[in-house]
Design a protein around this motif. Sequence first.
Motif, PDB file in Angstrom:
ATOM      1  N   ARG A  31       7.995   3.069  -5.685  1.00 35.50           N
ATOM      2  CA  ARG A  31       7.276   3.906  -4.693  1.00 35.50           C
ATOM      3  C   ARG A  31       5.862   4.224  -5.184  1.00 35.50           C
ATOM      4  O   ARG A  31       4.907   4.229  -4.421  1.00 35.50           O
ATOM      5  N   THR A  32       5.752   4.466  -6.480  1.00 37.81           N
ATOM      6  CA  THR A  32       4.419   4.750  -7.038  1.00 37.81           C
ATOM      7  C   THR A  32       3.507   3.549  -6.888  1.00 37.81           C
ATOM      8  O   THR A  32       2.322   3.666  -6.535  1.00 37.81           O
ATOM      9  N   CYS A  35       2.496   3.318  -3.323  1.00 41.41           N
ATOM     10  CA  CYS A  35       1.450   4.322  -3.018  1.00 41.41           C
ATOM     11  C   CYS A  35       0.103   3.885  -3.571  1.00 41.41           C
ATOM     12  O   CYS A  35      -0.940   4.039  -2.923  1.00 41.41           O
ATOM     13  N   GLU A  39      -3.138   3.189  -1.458  1.00 44.70           N
ATOM     14  CA  GLU A  39      -4.422   3.840  -1.724  1.00 44.70           C
ATOM     15  C   GLU A  39      -5.535   2.809  -1.874  1.00 44.70           C
ATOM     16  O   GLU A  39      -6.654   2.991  -1.390  1.00 44.70           O
TER      17      GLU A  39
END
Length: 198
Positions: A31-32, A35, A39
């Motif tokens: 998930r990081t 993300c 971004e």
Amino acid sequence: MELPHSPTTIHHEPRDVGEDENRIERIVSKRTQECTELEEAIKVESQLTNGYIEDLERTAKEELSAIDAEMAVLVKRRKNVEAYHTQYREKVQHISETYLSPLKERLDHLERLNRLQRSLRAPITRLPVELLGYIFETYVEMDKTPCMLVLVGPVWRRVALSTPKLWRHILVTNEVTLPQEESWEIGGDVGLVSSYGR
């Protein structure tokens, strides 16, 4: 007779806590990473959008500058056209006053001469003066005023003024309208002043 079912007992096998933690770490890491990628994509899209907006602003400024330049040219051309029209009207007026007005006066004079010539060619102008005077006397005896006779033309005026019998009795009516006050000499010392239409 059936016996009631006894409650089923669920046995949970013991799990390894370390395995759960590893699985959670993988999910969090995934998930990081997602993300971070999102971004980066947003940052790239923002840069592209900002560049597109800057391009639009620059293009709009260039187009506005071009429009302002065209407007300045059109305003200058309009002033030149107005100045040309003013000069053209002045030239037309000068030509009209210098050439057309004298020609118009000459044409009016020629038309008057033409009318006079046509009147002089009329058969009645070839009558003897005495006969024309007799016709005028007959006209006056019909209760007509001799003032109308002197307005027909120079020949009739001369004959009428040289016929004293026409002026023995003057009938004044409102039917006769003269353009302006006129006077005639009759017999040298007798005068008639007509002021019809006043």
